[in-house]
Motif scaffolding. Sequence first.
Motif, PDB file in Angstrom:
ATOM      1  N   PRO A  14       0.788  -1.238   0.000  1.00 22.63           N
ATOM      2  CA  PRO A  14       0.000   0.000   0.000  1.00 22.63           C
ATOM      3  C   PRO A  14       0.811   1.276   0.000  1.00 22.63           C
ATOM      4  N   ASN A  15       2.108   1.209   0.354  1.00 17.85           N
ATOM      5  CA  ASN A  15       2.918   2.427   0.452  1.00 17.85           C
ATOM      6  C   ASN A  15       4.007   2.527  -0.601  1.00 17.85           C
ATOM      7  N   ILE A  16       4.087   1.581  -1.506  1.00 18.48           N
ATOM      8  CA  ILE A  16       5.141   1.651  -2.506  1.00 18.48           C
ATOM      9  C   ILE A  16       4.785   2.700  -3.551  1.00 18.48           C
ATOM     10  N   THR A  17       5.720   3.613  -3.804  1.00 25.33           N
ATOM     11  CA  THR A  17       5.495   4.685  -4.772  1.00 25.33           C
ATOM     12  C   THR A  17       6.397   4.561  -5.989  1.00 25.33           C
ATOM     13  N   GLU A  18       7.485   3.785  -5.872  1.00 22.44           N
ATOM     14  CA  GLU A  18       8.472   3.757  -6.953  1.00 22.44           C
ATOM     15  C   GLU A  18       9.045   2.359  -7.139  1.00 22.44           C
ATOM     16  N   ILE A  19       9.011   1.877  -8.363  1.00 18.53           N
ATOM     17  CA  ILE A  19       9.711   0.665  -8.772  1.00 18.53           C
ATOM     18  C   ILE A  19      10.509   1.039 -10.018  1.00 18.53           C
ATOM     19  N   ASP A  20      11.822   0.971  -9.939  1.00 13.07           N
ATOM     20  CA  ASP A  20      12.652   1.506 -11.015  1.00 13.07           C
ATOM     21  C   ASP A  20      12.820   0.549 -12.187  1.00 13.07           C
ATOM     22  N   GLY A  21      12.416  -0.698 -12.025  1.00  5.28           N
ATOM     23  CA  GLY A  21      12.531  -1.677 -13.102  1.00  5.28           C
ATOM     24  C   GLY A  21      11.191  -2.268 -13.472  1.00  5.28           C
ATOM     25  N   ILE A  22      11.201  -3.528 -13.808  1.00  4.44           N
ATOM     26  CA  ILE A  22      10.039  -4.241 -14.330  1.00  4.44           C
ATOM     27  C   ILE A  22       9.142  -4.761 -13.210  1.00  4.44           C
ATOM     28  N   ILE A  23       7.860  -4.926 -13.508  1.00  2.56           N
ATOM     29  CA  ILE A  23       6.958  -5.772 -12.730  1.00  2.56           C
ATOM     30  C   ILE A  23       6.680  -7.006 -13.589  1.00  2.56           C
ATOM     31  N   LEU A  24       7.104  -8.158 -13.099  1.00  2.00           N
ATOM     32  CA  LEU A  24       6.942  -9.410 -13.830  1.00  2.00           C
ATOM     33  C   LEU A  24       6.132 -10.384 -12.995  1.00  2.00           C
ATOM     34  N   PHE A  72      -1.449  -1.808  -5.213  1.00  2.91           N
ATOM     35  CA  PHE A  72      -0.375  -0.888  -5.596  1.00  2.91           C
ATOM     36  C   PHE A  72      -0.949   0.516  -5.770  1.00  2.91           C
ATOM     37  N   SER A  73      -1.794   0.915  -4.865  1.00  5.10           N
ATOM     38  CA  SER A  73      -2.588   2.124  -5.038  1.00  5.10           C
ATOM     39  C   SER A  73      -1.784   3.411  -4.995  1.00  5.10           C
ATOM     40  N   GLN A  74      -0.540   3.377  -4.466  1.00  3.88           N
ATOM     41  CA  GLN A  74       0.295   4.574  -4.409  1.00  3.88           C
ATOM     42  C   GLN A  74       1.430   4.555  -5.437  1.00  3.88           C
ATOM     43  N   LEU A  75       1.531   3.498  -6.217  1.00  2.74           N
ATOM     44  CA  LEU A  75       2.625   3.395  -7.186  1.00  2.74           C
ATOM     45  C   LEU A  75       2.426   4.413  -8.304  1.00  2.74           C
ATOM     46  N   GLY A 135      -5.837  -1.595  -9.004  1.00  3.22           N
ATOM     47  CA  GLY A 135      -5.010  -0.913  -8.029  1.00  3.22           C
ATOM     48  C   GLY A 135      -3.786  -0.208  -8.547  1.00  3.22           C
ATOM     49  N   PHE A 136      -3.773   0.201  -9.814  1.00  2.59           N
ATOM     50  CA  PHE A 136      -2.635   0.934 -10.374  1.00  2.59           C
ATOM     51  C   PHE A 136      -3.052   2.337 -10.802  1.00  2.59           C
ATOM     52  N   ASP A 137      -4.026   2.913 -10.149  1.00  6.72           N
ATOM     53  CA  ASP A 137      -4.635   4.137 -10.650  1.00  6.72           C
ATOM     54  C   ASP A 137      -3.803   5.397 -10.446  1.00  6.72           C
ATOM     55  N   GLN A 138      -2.664   5.321  -9.720  1.00  8.30           N
ATOM     56  CA  GLN A 138      -1.765   6.472  -9.589  1.00  8.30           C
ATOM     57  C   GLN A 138      -0.567   6.393 -10.529  1.00  8.30           C
ATOM     58  N   GLU A 168      -7.511  -0.088 -14.230  1.00  7.22           N
ATOM     59  CA  GLU A 168      -7.723   1.292 -14.650  1.00  7.22           C
ATOM     60  C   GLU A 168      -6.402   2.047 -14.538  1.00  7.22           C
ATOM     61  N   LEU A 169      -5.987   2.657 -15.646  1.00 11.47           N
ATOM     62  CA  LEU A 169      -4.742   3.422 -15.692  1.00 11.47           C
ATOM     63  C   LEU A 169      -5.054   4.842 -16.155  1.00 11.47           C
ATOM     64  N   PRO A 170      -5.770   5.606 -15.351  1.00 13.59           N
ATOM     65  CA  PRO A 170      -6.292   6.896 -15.815  1.00 13.59           C
ATOM     66  C   PRO A 170      -5.254   7.980 -16.016  1.00 13.59           C
ATOM     67  N   LEU A 171      -4.022   7.782 -15.498  1.00 15.69           N
ATOM     68  CA  LEU A 171      -2.982   8.805 -15.626  1.00 15.69           C
ATOM     69  C   LEU A 171      -1.921   8.438 -16.649  1.00 15.69           C
ATOM     70  N   VAL A 172      -2.040   7.274 -17.265  1.00 14.88           N
ATOM     71  CA  VAL A 172      -1.042   6.844 -18.248  1.00 14.88           C
ATOM     72  C   VAL A 172      -1.456   7.375 -19.623  1.00 14.88           C
TER      73      VAL A 172
END
Length: 222
Positions: free
Chosen positions: A83-93, A106-109, A129-132, A153-157
């Motif tokens: 719930p608090n992760i904001t940054e992942i610098d590589g891949i999500i696999l 991943f609501s804060q990513l 849960g990827f809406d940010q 939902e990816l409303p900011l991409v």
Amino acid sequence: NPELISLSGLSSLQNIGQSLVIKLMQGLESLEGMDALREIGNYLIIDSNRKLKNSSGFEKLERIGGGLEFSYNDSLETISGFPNITEIDGIILIRHNDMLTGISGFSQLSDLGGNIDIINNDILVEWTGFDQLTDMSGSIRILNNASLEKLAELPLVTSIGGDLDFNTNTTLRSINGLVALESVGRDLYITNQTFLEDLDGLAGLQQVGRNMIINSNPLLEN
């Protein structure tokens, strides 16, 4: 270590300079026990843990300097608990998790430096849960998830720097989660989507950098 069933001895750990790899721990049923962990400098890899059922245990984690991977976890039912992760610098696999039904939490990513690859999770139904999440330099590849019905939902991409690839998600009916998308940097593939009914989710798309391939989607009307 097949005898290890708990990570509870690591409850004071706050930072890992390089990678955290949890692999082939056949007795491990839970990732609870690293409640203080805030940052991982490189990769977080959860791989081939036969009894692991969920990913809860990383509630304070804020950053992963490399990528995040969940692969070949035979009993894994949900991926959540970030719930608090904001940054992942590589891949999500996320691949080959035979019992996985849901991805969320991943609501804060907001910052992702690599791809989102969701591949060969046979009973995955829900991805939320990827809406940010904001514009991506990598690709989104959603491949061979036989039970997936709709996208997150990816409303900011508004832009994807790499490829956008949907292939053989045989129950996917909608790609409306991409309504903000304006550009794809490389290739766009929509292939073998048995129940996809329309492309309304791409109504805002203005540019594809290379190839656009739409093939073998029997119900596609538009």
